[in-house]
Design a protein around this motif. Structure first.
Motif, PDB file in Angstrom:
ATOM      1  N   ASP A   1      -3.748 -12.918   6.547  1.00  0.00           N
ATOM      2  CA  ASP A   1      -2.296 -12.942   6.721  1.00  0.00           C
ATOM      3  C   ASP A   1      -1.803 -14.158   7.503  1.00  0.00           C
ATOM      4  OD1 ASP A   1      -1.172 -11.063   5.198  1.00  0.00           O
ATOM      5  OD2 ASP A   1      -1.067  -9.502   6.732  1.00  0.00           O
TER       6      ASP A   1
ATOM      7  N   VAL B   1       0.841  -1.201   0.000  1.00  0.00           N
ATOM      8  CA  VAL B   1       0.000   0.000   0.000  1.00  0.00           C
ATOM      9  C   VAL B   1       0.873   1.247   0.000  1.00  0.00           C
ATOM     10  CG1 VAL B   1      -1.854   1.231   1.159  1.00  0.00           C
ATOM     11  CG2 VAL B   1      -1.794  -1.246   1.250  1.00  0.00           C
TER      12      VAL B   1
ATOM     13  N   VAL C   1      -6.903  -5.241   0.006  1.00  0.00           N
ATOM     14  CA  VAL C   1      -6.222  -5.017   1.297  1.00  0.00           C
ATOM     15  C   VAL C   1      -7.041  -5.647   2.425  1.00  0.00           C
ATOM     16  CG1 VAL C   1      -5.288  -3.275   2.884  1.00  0.00           C
ATOM     17  CG2 VAL C   1      -5.204  -2.883   0.418  1.00  0.00           C
ATOM     18  N   ASP C   2      -8.365  -5.509   2.340  1.00  0.00           N
ATOM     19  CA  ASP C   2      -9.254  -6.130   3.348  1.00  0.00           C
ATOM     20  C   ASP C   2      -8.994  -7.633   3.443  1.00  0.00           C
ATOM     21  OD1 ASP C   2     -10.564  -3.816   3.971  1.00  0.00           O
ATOM     22  OD2 ASP C   2     -12.462  -4.350   3.001  1.00  0.00           O
TER      23      ASP C   2
ATOM     24  N   ARG D   1       0.709  -7.183  -4.274  1.00  0.00           N
ATOM     25  CA  ARG D   1       1.855  -7.278  -3.352  1.00  0.00           C
ATOM     26  C   ARG D   1       3.179  -7.168  -4.094  1.00  0.00           C
ATOM     27  NH1 ARG D   1      -0.547 -11.670   0.719  1.00  0.00           N
ATOM     28  NH2 ARG D   1      -0.813 -10.310   2.524  1.00  0.00           N
TER      29      ARG D   1
ATOM     30  N   ILE E   1      -4.369 -10.154  -5.388  1.00  0.00           N
ATOM     31  CA  ILE E   1      -3.617  -9.761  -4.182  1.00  0.00           C
ATOM     32  C   ILE E   1      -2.127  -9.989  -4.402  1.00  0.00           C
ATOM     33  CG2 ILE E   1      -3.183 -10.382  -1.766  1.00  0.00           C
ATOM     34  CD1 ILE E   1      -6.233 -10.924  -1.553  1.00  0.00           C
TER      35      ILE E   1
ATOM     36  N   TYR F   1      -6.685  -3.738  10.753  1.00  0.00           N
ATOM     37  CA  TYR F   1      -5.720  -2.812  10.134  1.00  0.00           C
ATOM     38  C   TYR F   1      -4.777  -2.268  11.221  1.00  0.00           C
ATOM     39  CZ  TYR F   1      -7.824  -2.377   5.456  1.00  0.00           C
ATOM     40  OH  TYR F   1      -8.252  -2.608   4.167  1.00  0.00           O
TER      41      TYR F   1
ATOM     42  N   ILE G   1      -8.803  -1.398  -2.045  1.00  0.00           N
ATOM     43  CA  ILE G   1      -9.060  -1.575  -0.606  1.00  0.00           C
ATOM     44  C   ILE G   1      -9.725  -2.932  -0.344  1.00  0.00           C
ATOM     45  CG2 ILE G   1     -11.355  -0.493  -0.509  1.00  0.00           C
ATOM     46  CD1 ILE G   1      -8.770   0.309   2.110  1.00  0.00           C
TER      47      ILE G   1
ATOM     48  N   ALA H   1      -5.660  -8.443   4.864  1.00  0.00           N
ATOM     49  CA  ALA H   1      -5.613  -8.203   6.319  1.00  0.00           C
ATOM     50  C   ALA H   1      -6.271  -9.348   7.084  1.00  0.00           C
ATOM     51  CB  ALA H   1      -6.314  -6.883   6.646  1.00  0.00           C
TER      52      ALA H   1
ATOM     53  N   ARG I   1      -9.185   2.264   7.359  1.00  0.00           N
ATOM     54  CA  ARG I   1     -10.156   1.504   6.578  1.00  0.00           C
ATOM     55  C   ARG I   1     -11.549   2.148   6.793  1.00  0.00           C
ATOM     56  NH1 ARG I   1     -14.804  -1.019   5.070  1.00  0.00           N
ATOM     57  NH2 ARG I   1     -14.424  -2.991   4.032  1.00  0.00           N
TER      58      ARG I   1
ATOM     59  N   LEU J   1      -7.992   4.358  -0.768  1.00  0.00           N
ATOM     60  CA  LEU J   1      -6.661   4.444  -0.151  1.00  0.00           C
ATOM     61  C   LEU J   1      -6.276   5.886   0.188  1.00  0.00           C
ATOM     62  CD1 LEU J   1      -4.644   1.868  -2.316  1.00  0.00           C
ATOM     63  CD2 LEU J   1      -5.726   1.522  -0.084  1.00  0.00           C
TER      64      LEU J   1
ATOM     65  N   TRP K   1      -4.955   6.343   3.814  1.00  0.00           N
ATOM     66  CA  TRP K   1      -3.618   5.759   3.883  1.00  0.00           C
ATOM     67  C   TRP K   1      -2.618   6.747   3.271  1.00  0.00           C
ATOM     68  CZ3 TRP K   1      -3.790   0.206   5.144  1.00  0.00           C
ATOM     69  CH2 TRP K   1      -2.530  -0.295   5.473  1.00  0.00           C
TER      70      TRP K   1
END
Lengths: 88, 330
Positions: B203, B3, B196-197, B234, B230, B81, B193, B200, B87, B21, B24
């Motif tokens: 992980d 991110v 990212v959700d 990344r 994703i 997060y 996002i 998160a 978020r 974002l 962020w």
């Protein structure tokens, strides 16, 4: 005298400012950078003298002006019930 | 971190906003001395207010409603997060066994309906003193071909990370697959996002377990597409599949989708269904009504134009017609 934040008040720092929610009145408030600095000291259990000392080290301000600013904000926070005396 | 790399390399504020974002970026740019657009700061303040409002609102709803209540998405994901303010969310999605009864009780307690409902949730509610909306769900938003059932969500529910007594949520693996399904329900490869959700939530989870759950719910294709997106996000490299590149082009270029891209993505969503017959049924079920709307719109414009041709021309046009039919974003 030191202070604390009552349970019905929640605060969150945002980019050097502070957002405050009073869940009893459902009122939201924002404090600017100076107010946020004072809030951080008082909410952390510090006294008004601590807040004055903090302001004079962080900002270019005389102790007299800092004290006047702190007392004005403190009175407002106490009036709104956003901060209370930590005395037993 | 992916991110940080994206917000460092992006200058298009609207693109960052479209992909969720901007807060962020506000944090990152502020820390690195880059100017922060005022609208980003305003959004961050609003997000902080939303975070502050969650616990009192959930506690109030809990005091009004009995029975199991499962919090989906929004604040439950934000709690994973580094800071929940990163978020943003504007509502609480609550899954309950009897949505109509819950909606009536909340209305009687002082909430009012502000937005129309959809097939999966009742009209959004504005409740006393809160800036957040509440959506009472009878099921999550997911592709119609899924075999997932709400019964399973209730029986496997666990206490919410937010720590409000009596508020449940689904376990992280289910939440992650539901997030992918929800995103797909709106449109495939929707926003950064969303990726990212999911990252998160997953992980510390076993990818094999996640894939198995997605397959069991007939969402294997959706899950694999999300996993590839994703991975591309990344690594910072374009995905290998042409479909990922084409339909996710706005992700890799961090910009909002055009109306044509949006329409194409919605039409294509059914391609990730589990069997050819479901693919055909789903794609046709999406394409035909929208194509009919477009044809109807074009026909009405043509008829209006023909009608106007018999009238004397006005001195100046009073109305500007949109170029394309409006696409309903749920």
């Amino acid at each position: 005298m030191s202070y604390r934040v009552p349970e019905h008040v929640h605060a969150r720092p945002v980019q050097g400012e502070v957002m405050i929610l009073d869940t009893r009145s459902n009122r939201y408030l924002g404090l600017n950078g100076t107010g946020a600095a004072v809030w951080a000291v008082l909410a952390g259990g510090g006294s008004n003298a601590d807040a004055v000392a903090d302001l004079t080290t962080r900002f270019e301000v005389t102790p007299e002006t800092a004290e006047a600013d702190v007392m004005r904000l403190l009175e407002e926070l106490l009036r709104l019930g956003l901060i209370i005396s930590a005395a037993p | 971190m992916a991110v940080d790399r994206v917000v460092d390399n992006t200058t298009d504020a609207a693109g960052l906003r479209a992909h969720g974002l901007d807060i962020w970026a506000a944090r990152r740019w502020s820390a690195t001395g880059r100017p922060v657009p005022p609208e980003f700061l305003a959004h961050e303040r609003a997000a902080a207010m939303a975070v502050l409002s969650v616990l009192p609102l959930l506690a109030w709803i809990r005091s009004v409603l009995d029975g199991p209540m499962v919090l989906l998405k929004g604040p439950e994901v934000a709690a994973r997060y580094p800071d929940p303010v990163l978020r943003p969310f504007g509502d609480l999605d609550l899954l309950v066994p009897r949505a109509d009864a819950a909606q009536r009780l909340l209305l009687a307690a002082g909430c009012r309906e502000v937005w129309a409902g959809y097939s999966h949730h009742r009209p959004a509610l504005r409740c006393p003193g809160s800036p957040l909306l509440v959506e009472i769900h009878e099921r999550p938003a997911w592709p119609q071909w899924t075999t997932a059932r709400t019964d399973e969500l209730f029986t496997s529910a666990v206490p919410s990370l937010l720590g409000v007594d009596g508020i449940l949520t689904v376990p992280p693996a289910q939440q992650a697959v539901l997030l992918a399904a929800h995103s797909w329900h709106h449109e495939p490869y929707r926003r950064l996002i969303d990726l990212v959700d999911i990252a998160a939530m997953t992980d510390d989870l076993d990818p094999v377990v996640l894939r198995a759950l997605a397959e069991r719910w007939a969402l294997g294709g959706v899950w694999r597409a999300n996993a590839r997106a994703i991975e591309a996000f990344r690594s910072g490299e374009l995905p290998g599949s042409w479909a990922d590149r084409l339909l996710g082009h706005h992700l890799w270029t961090v910009r909002d989708r055009t109306q044509r891209e949006l329409l194409l993505a919605r039409w294509a969503a059914g391609l990730w269904a589990p069997t050819p017959s479901v693919v055909v049924r789903t794609v046709m079920g999406t394409v035909l009504p929208e194509a009919r709307n477009i044809l109807r719109y074009k026909a009405s414009r043509t008829l209006r134009a023909m009608g106007r041709s018999f009238n004397p021309p006005p001195e100046r046009s009073e109305r500007i017609e949109p170029e394309h039919p409006t696409i309903d974003r749920q």
